[in-house]
Write a protein that holds these residues in place. Sequence first.
Motif, PDB file in Angstrom:
ATOM      1  N   UNK A  71       0.858  -1.185   0.000  1.00  0.00           N
ATOM      2  CA  UNK A  71       0.000   0.000   0.000  1.00  0.00           C
ATOM      3  C   UNK A  71       0.895   1.236   0.000  1.00  0.00           C
ATOM      4  N   UNK A  72       0.730   2.090  -0.987  1.00  0.00           N
ATOM      5  CA  UNK A  72       1.591   3.260  -1.158  1.00  0.00           C
ATOM      6  C   UNK A  72       1.428   4.249  -0.003  1.00  0.00           C
ATOM      7  N   UNK A  73       2.572   4.697   0.543  1.00  0.00           N
ATOM      8  CA  UNK A  73       2.553   5.741   1.569  1.00  0.00           C
ATOM      9  C   UNK A  73       3.270   7.004   1.092  1.00  0.00           C
ATOM     10  N   UNK A  74       4.119   6.872   0.069  1.00  0.00           N
ATOM     11  CA  UNK A  74       4.788   8.044  -0.504  1.00  0.00           C
ATOM     12  C   UNK A  74       5.063   7.793  -1.975  1.00  0.00           C
ATOM     13  N   UNK A  75       4.760   8.795  -2.789  1.00  0.00           N
ATOM     14  CA  UNK A  75       5.044   8.742  -4.223  1.00  0.00           C
ATOM     15  C   UNK A  75       5.761  10.030  -4.593  1.00  0.00           C
ATOM     16  N   UNK A  76       6.780   9.921  -5.426  1.00  0.00           N
ATOM     17  CA  UNK A  76       7.517  11.118  -5.835  1.00  0.00           C
ATOM     18  C   UNK A  76       7.930  10.983  -7.297  1.00  0.00           C
ATOM     19  N   UNK A  77       7.393  11.831  -8.132  1.00  0.00           N
ATOM     20  CA  UNK A  77       7.781  11.886  -9.545  1.00  0.00           C
ATOM     21  C   UNK A  77       8.939  12.870  -9.644  1.00  0.00           C
ATOM     22  N   UNK A  78      10.123  12.376  -9.925  1.00  0.00           N
ATOM     23  CA  UNK A  78      11.313  13.219 -10.013  1.00  0.00           C
ATOM     24  C   UNK A  78      11.476  13.760 -11.432  1.00  0.00           C
ATOM     25  N   UNK A  79      12.337  14.745 -11.593  1.00  0.00           N
ATOM     26  CA  UNK A  79      12.576  15.322 -12.921  1.00  0.00           C
ATOM     27  C   UNK A  79      13.324  14.335 -13.816  1.00  0.00           C
ATOM     28  N   UNK A  80      12.869  14.214 -15.043  1.00  0.00           N
ATOM     29  CA  UNK A  80      13.580  13.397 -16.026  1.00  0.00           C
ATOM     30  C   UNK A  80      14.737  14.206 -16.594  1.00  0.00           C
TER      31      UNK A  80
END
Length: 113
Positions: A71-80
């Motif tokens: 179960x997701x508790x943290x999501x982070x889309x970083x810069x490509x």
Amino acid sequence: MSVPDLFMARGGAALMISQFTFAAGMRVEGLPSTDLIGGSRGFRRPGYIVSVEPGITYVAKKISLNVAVPIAVKRNRTQSNADKRQSIDTGIHKQGDAAFADYLVSAGITIKL
């Protein structure tokens, strides 16, 4: 297109009671914005996700059934790499989109022959 590196790490503990094993742990998985080997200029949606992961396993004579639900508790889309280059060129912070699942159901069966 690029063939990016992926990573996943899991850790936790398990408790066996009779034919059941109850497990709990943490899981992190993701896609870095740069490749460890090779070029990093291809398309990718980098980021990472941290999840808590409860699970249960049932063992009978020759069959083992297991299910885990991270179960997701943290999501982070970083810069490509492309986002970083565009931010430098324009002076405006650019960060693309991403889609992360809220949870995953992982189930399996093992049969001893």
